[in-house]
Enzyme design. Structure first.
Site, short mmCIF file in Angstrom:
data_model
loop_
_atom_site.label_atom_id
_atom_site.label_comp_id
_atom_site.label_asym_id
_atom_site.label_seq_id
_atom_site.Cartn_x
_atom_site.Cartn_y
_atom_site.Cartn_z
N SER A 124 -5.64 -6.98 -0.19
CA SER A 124 -4.22 -7.29 -0.28
C SER A 124 -3.87 -8.35 0.76
CB SER A 124 -3.38 -6.03 -0.02
OG SER A 124 -2.03 -6.34 0.20
N SER A 125 -2.87 -9.16 0.47
CA SER A 125 -2.47 -10.20 1.42
C SER A 125 -1.84 -9.62 2.68
CB SER A 125 -1.47 -11.17 0.77
OG SER A 125 -0.29 -10.48 0.37
N CYS A 126 -1.51 -8.32 2.66
CA CYS A 126 -0.91 -7.70 3.85
C CYS A 126 -1.92 -7.52 4.98
CB CYS A 126 -0.26 -6.37 3.51
SG CYS A 126 -1.42 -5.06 3.13
N ASP B 73 16.51 -10.83 4.85
CA ASP B 73 15.64 -11.70 4.06
C ASP B 73 14.16 -11.32 4.18
OD1 ASP B 73 17.23 -13.48 2.64
OD2 ASP B 73 17.52 -14.78 4.37
N MET C 249 -2.78 -1.96 -12.85
CA MET C 249 -2.43 -3.28 -13.38
C MET C 249 -3.61 -4.25 -13.29
SD MET C 249 0.76 -5.84 -12.50
CE MET C 249 0.37 -6.11 -10.78
N HIS D 119 8.09 -3.77 -7.26
CA HIS D 119 8.13 -5.00 -6.47
C HIS D 119 9.15 -5.97 -7.06
CE1 HIS D 119 3.97 -3.52 -5.27
NE2 HIS D 119 4.62 -3.62 -4.13
N LYS E 139 -7.31 -1.56 4.04
CA LYS E 139 -7.87 -2.69 3.30
C LYS E 139 -8.80 -3.54 4.18
CE LYS E 139 -6.28 -2.11 -0.83
NZ LYS E 139 -7.22 -1.89 -1.96
N TYR F 265 -1.73 0.93 5.42
CA TYR F 265 -2.35 0.43 4.20
C TYR F 265 -3.19 -0.81 4.50
CZ TYR F 265 -2.66 -1.68 -0.48
OH TYR F 265 -3.10 -2.24 -1.66
N GLY G 68 -6.91 -3.47 -12.48
CA GLY G 68 -8.11 -2.90 -13.10
C GLY G 68 -8.09 -2.99 -14.61
#
Length: 319
Positions: A106-108, A277, A13, A178, A139, A135, A15
């Protein structure tokens, strides 16, 4: 003068969005390789590829990605394959003298419990979210690889950390997608079946930030175009990565109603509060990038329309 630019992961997506934007520049010769042509987890193949091609810049957008279920089920695959990809590409780029490279993280990478909005300085200040820790560690290693080559060899390897992305090329699989592609599919199917209601997991109160993928691509190219002294001045005393986000967030409830409007679903939306949540808020601070002259141009309403059109043309629509 023409610059030869290699986009690793050009069919993903992000790239593909980067590739589309770069292709508009007549001064850029785009270099890509499908998985059947180049296995990025093979050190030998990657080093041979870089030796065979004259490459000026690299965008490292390739990665093994997946949702919570995939990360929980295949943690070894996620850390091992992502470490191989980034180590091979960054190492091969350095070996042949590529001076400029952009690594996409990544924000993770940020700790599970961190002050909102999440700033670059929060990296390595706490415990990671357990579900995607392998993961995230891969990163983080990519960021540190770039930092280390810069420190030891004076390379100009940069890193950007995107927030939640959506848009053309997204994954619309009914189980592995997602939140935005998943809800687009769910509301579309409910409309076609004339279902009276759509159930959304959770209370709808958690807040999430979303960035249109074409904006992410423009941010990547903007960061790569910055003069080195400008980039370094804005990361001095910090980790060498820069957050890329929209700058504001919405509740999952607001998102659900926006998607229902996009799809033209007229039934009821029910929030199942018995479902978890998750984290109540995940917002990135993109102040550093904004101060360097970039800002997103696609709001959520416009982006959802384009994403829905992409879903309608996706082969995964029929899965």
């Amino acid at each position: 003068m023409t610059r030869k630019v290699f986009v690793a992961g050009h069919r993903g997506m992000v790239g593909s969005a980067i590739s589309r934007l770069l292709a508009k520049d007549k001064n850029i010769e785009l270099i890509t390789a499908a998985h059947s042509e180049l296995d990025l987890t093979s050190q030998k193949d990657v080093h041979e590829f870089f030796a065979e091609h004259t490459i000026d810049d690299v965008y490292l957008a390739a990665a093994k990605v997946g949702g919570i279920h995939a990360n929980n089920t295949y943690p070894a695959d996620f850390i091992y394959q992502n470490l191989l990809i980034e180590t091979n590409v960054i190492g091969a780029a350095h070996a042949v003298g590529v001076q400029k490279l952009l690594f996409l993280g990544s924000s993770c990478i940020y700790p599970r419990s961190v002050e909102q909005p999440m700033r670059e300085s929060a990296l390595l200040t706490g415990v990671l979210e357990a579900t995607n820790e392998p993961y995230a560690i891969a990163k983080i290693a990519g960021i540190k690889l770039c930092e280390s080559f810069n420190r030891q060899f004076e390379r100009d390897y940069r890193s950007v950390m995107p927030t939640n992305l959506y848009g053309p090329g997204d994954n619309y699989h009914p189980e592995n997608s997602h939140v935005i592609p998943a809800l687009l599919r769910r509301f579309h199917e409910a409309k076609n079946l004339e279902a009276p209601e759509v159930v959304v997991w959770g209370s709808g109160k958690p807040r999430r930030e979303f960035l249109f993928v074409e904006d992410m691509a423009s941010a990547c190219i903007h960061v790569m175009s910055l003069e080195r002294n400008v980039y370094e001045a804005n990361t001095q005393g910090m980790c060498s990565h820069i957050n890329v986000g929209y700058g504001s967030d919405v509740t999952i409830g607001e998102l659900a109603f926006a998607i229902a409007k996009t799809v033209k679903y007229s039934g009821s939306i029910i929030f199942d509060s018995s479902r978890p949540d998750g984290t109540m808020r995940k917002l990135m601070s993109s102040e550093r990038l904004f101060s360097m002259g970039w800002s997103p141009s696609t709001d959520l309403e416009e982006g959802l329309v384009i994403a829905y059109e992409d879903f309608l043309n996706s082969p995964l629509r029929e899965v």
